[in-house]
Structure formats: C-alpha cells, structure tokens
Design an enzyme around this catalytic site. Sequence first.
Site, mmCIF file in Angstrom:
data_model
loop_
_atom_site.group_PDB
_atom_site.id
_atom_site.type_symbol
_atom_site.label_atom_id
_atom_site.label_comp_id
_atom_site.label_asym_id
_atom_site.label_seq_id
_atom_site.Cartn_x
_atom_site.Cartn_y
_atom_site.Cartn_z
ATOM 1 N N ARG A 174 7.395 1.693 -11.209
ATOM 2 C CA ARG A 174 6.257 2.605 -11.266
ATOM 3 C C ARG A 174 5.847 2.780 -12.729
ATOM 4 N NH1 ARG A 174 9.711 4.616 -7.507
ATOM 5 N NH2 ARG A 174 8.826 4.985 -5.452
ATOM 6 N N LYS A 180 11.067 9.133 -9.765
ATOM 7 C CA LYS A 180 10.622 9.689 -8.498
ATOM 8 C C LYS A 180 11.762 9.941 -7.521
ATOM 9 C CE LYS A 180 7.358 9.134 -4.749
ATOM 10 N NZ LYS A 180 6.258 8.382 -4.192
ATOM 11 N N HIS A 190 -0.778 1.893 -9.938
ATOM 12 C CA HIS A 190 0.129 1.364 -8.915
ATOM 13 C C HIS A 190 -0.135 -0.110 -8.605
ATOM 14 C CE1 HIS A 190 3.155 3.961 -7.449
ATOM 15 N NE2 HIS A 190 3.046 3.618 -6.200
ATOM 16 N N ARG A 196 2.680 -2.599 -9.571
ATOM 17 C CA ARG A 196 3.811 -2.558 -8.643
ATOM 18 C C ARG A 196 3.472 -3.299 -7.346
ATOM 19 N NH1 ARG A 196 8.408 0.672 -7.457
ATOM 20 N NH2 ARG A 196 8.427 1.638 -5.409
ATOM 21 N N HIS A 223 10.873 1.903 1.436
ATOM 22 C CA HIS A 223 10.163 2.121 2.696
ATOM 23 C C HIS A 223 11.145 2.028 3.858
ATOM 24 C CE1 HIS A 223 6.271 0.536 0.614
ATOM 25 N NE2 HIS A 223 6.528 1.790 0.299
ATOM 26 N N TYR A 275 1.263 -1.487 2.189
ATOM 27 C CA TYR A 275 1.332 -1.105 0.780
ATOM 28 C C TYR A 275 0.918 -2.259 -0.130
ATOM 29 C CZ TYR A 275 3.371 0.655 -3.580
ATOM 30 O OH TYR A 275 3.567 1.069 -4.867
#
Length: 171
Positions: free
Chosen positions: A25, A48, A119, A122, A146, A155
């Site tokens: 990230r 995170k 993002h 990533r 996930h 994603y």
Amino acid sequence: MKHYFRSRSMRNYLFFCIGIYSGLRVSDLLTITVREARYNYINKVEKKNGHSKRFVVHPSIRSDLDTFIADKADDEYLFASRQRKTISQLKQQPIDRSTAYRFLNEAARKFGLEEFGNHTLRKTWGYRLYQQDERNLALLIDAFGHSDMRVTLRYIGLTQDLLDRATMRMR
C-alpha cells in the site's frame, strides 16, 4: 510510465517501480527507509493490518536504487520530501500520500489513463502476477488479505476480462 518517471525524477521512478513490484500500500511504501532499501529484500509490517510482508527488490531497479541511496544516511526515508512539513515544521519526512497521488495522476493523464490512484500500483502488481500465471490467484488472495477469490479478481479488475475470455472460448 517507468521511462516517463525515470527521465523526470529518480525518486518518483523508484516509488512507481517499487509499488508495481511489491504490492505494498502507498502508506507502507512511504515509510521505507534507506537502510531497508540496501538489501535485496525489504521487510515491512503493514500499517493497515499489522501483517509482516517481505518482498524482493526487483533486479531491474537494483542498480538505480543503489545509485539513488549511495549518499543517503540509513535512517532517511527512501521517498523523502524536499520540503518542511507545514504544521510540524519537520524536515526529512516522507512525501505525503497526496504528493504521490498528484505525481502519479499527472503521469497517468499524459498517457490517457483515467481512474489512476494510489492503490493502482498495488492492483497493477496483482494484475501482472495473475496474468503471468493464473495459479498465482491463491498467492494474491493471501497477499491482499481477501477471503474469497471473487473479491481478489474484482480488486485487480479481472472479472470482466475473465467473462469476455470465457465467452470467446464458447463453441
């Protein structure tokens, strides 16, 4: 975009490259220190979720990275801001995520890309790993944290691509 960044700013070039080769990230990219960048692997604890992540420094950028950090102190941030922070007045802090967003978006516009954010680096890493070998999906699910492959495929923007390919294979 790599060539675009490399010709303009080594810091931004390395930020972009480490982003697309690590899957980190932006908040974790910003905290990489010169000490961490001196090795072939960089270990980070993700802000995170607190997960430890180790990634290899891609061989295609190793030489540029070594040149970039050659005269820097180990405790400096790899992506240091050249400015003093407005509120805290601190120097030698990492660039702000809004700065990263700005230079990434300026480059994206040059190439006619829309919807390019922090993002995206990533997601690009994930997309490229999946395209290289679809068996990497299990690795990506774990790397992204996930719980379901559908979340990971959505994603990295592959849901529609997979539907299109499946349709084209129909007889």
